[in-house]
Design a protein around this motif. Sequence first.
Motif, PDB file in Angstrom:
ATOM      1  N   ARG A  56       0.834  -1.214   0.000  1.00 13.95           N
ATOM      2  CA  ARG A  56       0.000   0.000   0.000  1.00 13.95           C
ATOM      3  C   ARG A  56       0.861   1.253   0.000  1.00 13.95           C
ATOM      4  N   LEU A  82      -4.704   0.353  -6.603  1.00 11.77           N
ATOM      5  CA  LEU A  82      -5.041  -0.395  -5.397  1.00 11.77           C
ATOM      6  C   LEU A  82      -6.228  -1.319  -5.644  1.00 11.77           C
ATOM      7  N   SER A  83      -7.206  -0.871  -6.400  1.00  6.56           N
ATOM      8  CA  SER A  83      -8.346  -1.734  -6.706  1.00  6.56           C
ATOM      9  C   SER A  83      -7.924  -2.885  -7.611  1.00  6.56           C
ATOM     10  N   THR A  88      -6.493  -5.471  -5.409  1.00  6.94           N
ATOM     11  CA  THR A  88      -7.568  -6.166  -4.715  1.00  6.94           C
ATOM     12  C   THR A  88      -8.231  -7.195  -5.616  1.00  6.94           C
ATOM     13  N   PRO A 141     -10.699   1.105  -1.410  1.00  8.42           N
ATOM     14  CA  PRO A 141      -9.503   1.760  -1.953  1.00  8.42           C
ATOM     15  C   PRO A 141      -9.452   3.258  -1.653  1.00  8.42           C
TER      16      PRO A 141
END
Length: 424
Positions: free
Chosen positions: A143, A159-160, A163, A349
């Motif tokens: 992160r 970030l998504s 995921t 996110p």
Amino acid sequence: MLPEPEPDNLPKDPVIPVPLPVPHKIKVLSAGGLASLLAALSMLGPFSVDAYLPAFPSIQASLGATGLEVQQTLTAYMLAFAVMSLWHGALSDAFGRRNVVLVGLIVFAVGTLGCASAHSVHYLWIFRIMQGISAGAGVVVGRAIIRDLYSDAPAARLLSMVTMIFSIAPAIAPVLGGWVVAAFDWRSIFLGLLGFSVVLWWVCWQHLPETMPPERRQPFNPRFLARSYWDIFSSVLFQMKSGIVAFNFGGMFLFIAGAPVLLPVHLHLGPSQFAWLFVPAVSGIFLGALAANRLAGKMTFSRQIGIGYAFMLAAVTGSVSYHAVLPPALPWTVLPMFFYNFGSSIINPSATLLALDLFPHIRGTVASCQSFVTTLMGALVAGIIAPALTHSVLAMALGQAAFALASLACWMTSRQYRRYKVLA
């Protein structure tokens, strides 16, 4: 404390990172390649937990242990993971992101080799602790790496993407573990994890950039760390924004932790039918992260988070209404999990990035604190809340609704608090 950046002012293009010093020539990855690498690092956690669950009976027979002793190998791992999650980010702020990841992978590989060769359950405890100490480095430091390189919408998009890729791990880990233990033995599961960690180390050595150059690093000493942790945990905005992610996770994990009662007792499903819950849960995470990726940069963080809450509140309202008048049944009992996780994955996110931006000079430490809060919520749900609510599916649905409302309250409080600080 630095003021939180205004979430409505989103750049339309990614921030191009300044070339950073690295110990050797790095073959630069694309954004998609970096997301895949960080997602693979994050997968060490769920693989370490879920892959060996089907092997519990084999481990018990092989090591002459009791069922409780084998269960404690998971407890030892989770406790070590939770405690160390507070330190990975601080270490990366002081010694560099890349260095912490590479050392963490070495420790994980040694611990995994020890698990594969353990001749007693007590040695297995020790080596599981080594795995727990190191497995969280990827998700925490990852992160911080994303936020070092990108800002706002591009960061949320990346970030998504992480995921989306990461969400595959909890779904396939138990299946792969079951296949391996059926074809070989339980030690082969850990040997497979060892091979995965060695390959990851080599790929990170070749491709993972150092995003925290020496001139930006923070001192690793008790006084500075104590002040940093105090500043973070005493920040109302951090409490609210980390609470958003933690409460969202708690609502999802309530049904996962309660699955051993929910599925066989309330839905009368066998051990081979757990996919009825896990498929909609994982699908919601994946597709929600995909939607967050597509929405990033096209609207404000506030509007995106609002869309996520609309899905979550619709899911818990439908679940509570159904179970208040009708008995548990497929697919209506498990279908709300898809929409709950879909909305949560749209929210998380943006909430994560807003928390990281509160303390830009110690983002690694902030990422550690976020991970610790979420892990602590998971332990609370698994140990206390889920056992107290699994007697009734309606009680579980009401519990999930309470988590969703608590998350929404954190978001609304953070907005009101920020407005108050601006006007003050």
